[in-house]
Design a protein around this motif. Structure first.
Motif, PDB file in Angstrom:
ATOM      1  N   ILE A 147      45.477  17.617  47.013  1.00 43.27           N
ATOM      2  CA  ILE A 147      44.431  18.626  46.862  1.00 43.27           C
ATOM      3  C   ILE A 147      43.479  18.136  45.777  1.00 43.27           C
ATOM      4  N   ALA A 148      42.353  17.621  46.206  1.00 44.56           N
ATOM      5  CA  ALA A 148      41.423  17.014  45.244  1.00 44.56           C
ATOM      6  C   ALA A 148      40.107  16.732  45.937  1.00 44.56           C
ATOM      7  N   GLY A 149      39.153  16.289  45.157  1.00 43.87           N
ATOM      8  CA  GLY A 149      37.859  15.873  45.653  1.00 43.87           C
ATOM      9  C   GLY A 149      37.142  15.124  44.553  1.00 43.87           C
ATOM     10  N   ALA A 150      36.018  14.479  44.933  1.00 43.81           N
ATOM     11  CA  ALA A 150      35.208  13.746  43.961  1.00 43.81           C
ATOM     12  C   ALA A 150      36.033  12.730  43.173  1.00 43.81           C
ATOM     13  N   ALA A 151      37.034  12.134  43.852  1.00 43.81           N
ATOM     14  CA  ALA A 151      37.884  11.086  43.267  1.00 43.81           C
ATOM     15  C   ALA A 151      38.705  11.568  42.079  1.00 43.81           C
ATOM     16  N   ARG A 152      39.018  12.861  42.030  1.00 46.28           N
ATOM     17  CA  ARG A 152      39.851  13.392  40.938  1.00 46.28           C
ATOM     18  C   ARG A 152      41.225  12.731  40.953  1.00 46.28           C
ATOM     19  N   LEU A 153      41.634  12.184  39.806  1.00 42.77           N
ATOM     20  CA  LEU A 153      42.951  11.549  39.638  1.00 42.77           C
ATOM     21  C   LEU A 153      43.233  10.530  40.739  1.00 42.77           C
ATOM     22  N   THR A 154      42.202   9.805  41.120  1.00 43.75           N
ATOM     23  CA  THR A 154      42.349   8.755  42.131  1.00 43.75           C
ATOM     24  C   THR A 154      42.487   7.406  41.433  1.00 43.75           C
ATOM     25  N   TYR A 155      43.560   6.684  41.762  1.00 42.97           N
ATOM     26  CA  TYR A 155      43.848   5.410  41.109  1.00 42.97           C
ATOM     27  C   TYR A 155      43.946   4.294  42.143  1.00 42.97           C
ATOM     28  N   ARG A 156      43.329   3.190  41.802  1.00 38.35           N
ATOM     29  CA  ARG A 156      43.465   1.962  42.583  1.00 38.35           C
ATOM     30  C   ARG A 156      44.325   1.002  41.778  1.00 38.35           C
ATOM     31  N   LEU A 157      45.441   0.586  42.340  1.00 34.68           N
ATOM     32  CA  LEU A 157      46.398  -0.246  41.614  1.00 34.68           C
ATOM     33  C   LEU A 157      46.797  -1.455  42.436  1.00 34.68           C
ATOM     34  N   GLN A 158      46.844  -2.604  41.778  1.00 32.85           N
ATOM     35  CA  GLN A 158      47.362  -3.808  42.412  1.00 32.85           C
ATOM     36  C   GLN A 158      48.829  -3.990  42.031  1.00 32.85           C
ATOM     37  N   ALA A 159      49.504  -4.870  42.749  1.00 35.76           N
ATOM     38  CA  ALA A 159      50.961  -5.011  42.629  1.00 35.76           C
ATOM     39  C   ALA A 159      51.413  -5.149  41.174  1.00 35.76           C
ATOM     40  N   LYS A 160      50.712  -5.952  40.407  1.00 34.00           N
ATOM     41  CA  LYS A 160      51.130  -6.222  39.034  1.00 34.00           C
ATOM     42  C   LYS A 160      50.951  -5.013  38.111  1.00 34.00           C
ATOM     43  N   GLN A 161      50.199  -4.006  38.557  1.00 33.25           N
ATOM     44  CA  GLN A 161      49.940  -2.824  37.727  1.00 33.25           C
ATOM     45  C   GLN A 161      50.860  -1.650  38.051  1.00 33.25           C
ATOM     46  N   ILE A 162      51.495  -1.686  39.198  1.00 31.83           N
ATOM     47  CA  ILE A 162      52.163  -0.494  39.712  1.00 31.83           C
ATOM     48  C   ILE A 162      53.388  -0.116  38.888  1.00 31.83           C
ATOM     49  N   LYS A 163      54.219  -1.085  38.543  1.00 28.58           N
ATOM     50  CA  LYS A 163      55.434  -0.790  37.776  1.00 28.58           C
ATOM     51  C   LYS A 163      55.078  -0.135  36.437  1.00 28.58           C
ATOM     52  N   ALA A 164      54.039  -0.652  35.804  1.00 31.52           N
ATOM     53  CA  ALA A 164      53.630  -0.116  34.502  1.00 31.52           C
ATOM     54  C   ALA A 164      53.056   1.291  34.607  1.00 31.52           C
ATOM     55  N   PHE A 165      52.701   1.696  35.824  1.00 36.03           N
ATOM     56  CA  PHE A 165      52.113   3.017  36.032  1.00 36.03           C
ATOM     57  C   PHE A 165      53.172   4.072  36.369  1.00 36.03           C
ATOM     58  N   ASP A 166      54.419   3.654  36.526  1.00 35.41           N
ATOM     59  CA  ASP A 166      55.479   4.586  36.942  1.00 35.41           C
ATOM     60  C   ASP A 166      55.579   5.811  36.034  1.00 35.41           C
ATOM     61  N   LEU A 167      55.581   5.598  34.732  1.00 33.50           N
ATOM     62  CA  LEU A 167      55.753   6.704  33.799  1.00 33.50           C
ATOM     63  C   LEU A 167      54.583   7.675  33.880  1.00 33.50           C
ATOM     64  N   GLU A 168      53.377   7.144  33.901  1.00 38.40           N
ATOM     65  CA  GLU A 168      52.193   7.995  34.001  1.00 38.40           C
ATOM     66  C   GLU A 168      52.202   8.760  35.327  1.00 38.40           C
ATOM     67  N   PHE A 169      52.581   8.058  36.394  1.00 40.14           N
ATOM     68  CA  PHE A 169      52.600   8.739  37.691  1.00 40.14           C
ATOM     69  C   PHE A 169      53.631   9.862  37.722  1.00 40.14           C
ATOM     70  N   ALA A 170      54.780   9.642  37.097  1.00 40.17           N
ATOM     71  CA  ALA A 170      55.808  10.692  37.062  1.00 40.17           C
ATOM     72  C   ALA A 170      55.258  11.961  36.407  1.00 40.17           C
ATOM     73  N   LYS A 171      54.455  11.797  35.370  1.00 40.18           N
ATOM     74  CA  LYS A 171      53.846  12.963  34.715  1.00 40.18           C
ATOM     75  C   LYS A 171      52.866  13.670  35.653  1.00 40.18           C
ATOM     76  N   LEU A 172      52.087  12.878  36.377  1.00 42.40           N
ATOM     77  CA  LEU A 172      51.127  13.454  37.312  1.00 42.40           C
ATOM     78  C   LEU A 172      51.836  14.134  38.474  1.00 42.40           C
ATOM     79  N   ASN A 173      52.836  13.468  39.005  1.00 41.70           N
ATOM     80  CA  ASN A 173      53.568  13.980  40.162  1.00 41.70           C
ATOM     81  C   ASN A 173      54.394  15.217  39.823  1.00 41.70           C
ATOM     82  N   ALA A 174      54.683  15.411  38.550  1.00 35.87           N
ATOM     83  CA  ALA A 174      55.388  16.627  38.135  1.00 35.87           C
ATOM     84  C   ALA A 174      54.554  17.875  38.389  1.00 35.87           C
ATOM     85  N   GLN A 175      53.232  17.693  38.539  1.00 31.73           N
ATOM     86  CA  GLN A 175      52.329  18.826  38.691  1.00 31.73           C
ATOM     87  C   GLN A 175      51.923  19.111  40.135  1.00 31.73           C
ATOM     88  N   GLU A 176      51.945  18.081  40.985  1.00 31.50           N
ATOM     89  CA  GLU A 176      51.412  18.286  42.334  1.00 31.50           C
ATOM     90  C   GLU A 176      51.819  17.150  43.279  1.00 31.50           C
TER      91      GLU A 176
END
Length: 306
Positions: A147-176
């Motif tokens: 549920i979003a628009g205007a690229a709200r909380l939209t992330y483009r990630l390459q393979a080398k970035q994804i593991k490092a984003f796990d913690l941040e994503f868990a916080k985001l995913n806790a909400q929606e």
């Protein structure tokens, strides 16, 4: 007396701001449509959906135009939508509710429409993002809320970035809920096409291009919009998509991208408050005006029957 149609916007776009091209374009588009409707005997009034002085339950005709903050006030927007009379909206209320959540893309896929491959990550899912990506064998991804628009909380990630984003994503995913998709590289060179369908007819198209170094085609992020000449293939695709949605929308926009094998994929279908880019094709506004006129005639005919 001519019938009154309420053009619904949001608080930010009620007042014209000279020199602000973004808001000037909103007013221009409403004026183009309003003039076309006036030629058919209608008046229009621009109002914010958050205007508490309006008795929404008593309105006859509502056209949702630029409520581009609805995802920031989602529960409030849903409550407002439910206050509208069942037949007031030009697009059916049940379609609008369905279209607010990108789960709808999976419904389109079940109807045989080729979409960008999409996986829903439910809210508070225990698996890390990197596990989802590994299992799907993606190297380059887009992740965004359903549920979003205007690229709200939209992330483009390459393979080398994804593991490092796990913690941040868990916080985001806790909400929606989130939707996970492979990155479609053509968006950075060719861009995205938006196909307008008004009264069942694909009338015009625009090509949206991201600025160099970005992937977001929205003008909020420096993207540009260009008139695009329709082909028979594009017309048939857009009309097919809209025709497969029931109840059929009175108006809508089909956004598409090309995949690596040069096939079109649906990235979005906008039925709530689509920008319709009449300023790139002013003569096409007559199709929406006539579709609204026909809808209202049918509305009155249905209500006048014994």
């Amino acid at each position: 007396m001519s019938k009154l149609i309420y053009f619904v916007t949001e608080d930010r776009y009620i007042t014209l701001s000279p020199g602000n091209s973004y808001i000037e374009n909103i007013f221009l588009e409403d004026e183009l449509l309003g003039n076309a409707l006036a030629s058919l005997g209608y008046r229009y009034k621009r109002v914010s959906w958050r205007n508490r002085s309006i008795n929404w339950e008593n309105l006859e005709f509502v056209l949702i135009r630029t409520t581009w903050d609805y995802f920031d006030h989602f529960e409030e927007f849903n409550q407002w939508l439910q206050r509208l009379p069942p037949k007031a909206c030009m697009n059916p209320k049940e379609l609008i509710s369905w279209n607010t959540d990108k789960h709808y893309l999976l419904d389109l896929a079940q109807k045989g429409i080729q979409i960008i491959p999409s996986t829903i990550i439910p809210k508070q899912h225990p698996n890390p993002l990197s596990q989802w990506v590994t299992e799907l064998k993606y190297e380059h991804i887009i992740i965004k809320p359903t549920i979003a628009g205007a690229a709200r909380l939209t992330y483009r990630l390459q393979a080398k970035q994804i593991k490092a984003f796990d913690l941040e994503f868990a916080k985001l995913n806790a909400q929606e809920d989130f939707i996970l998709q492979p990155f479609v590289s053509s968006v950075t060179n060719f861009g995205e096409l938006s196909l307008m369908v008004l009264g069942g007819k694909c009338t015009h198209a625009v090509q949206k291009k991201a600025k160099e170094g970005d992937f977001r085609v929205q003008d909020d992020f420096g993207g540009t919009v260009h008139h695009f000449t329709l082909t028979t293939e594009l017309v048939e695709l857009a009309e097919m998509v809209i025709n497969l949605i029931q109840p059929e929308p009175l108006y809508g926009r089909v956004d598409i991208l090309r995949n690596d094998t040069d096939q079109w994929m649906v990235s979005e279908v906008e039925l709530i408050e689509p920008e319709l880019w009449f300023r790139t094709a002013p003569s096409m506004v007559k199709y929406l005006a006539m579709a609204i006129h026909t809808h209202i005639q049918d509305h009155y005919e249905n209500h006048s029957s014994p």
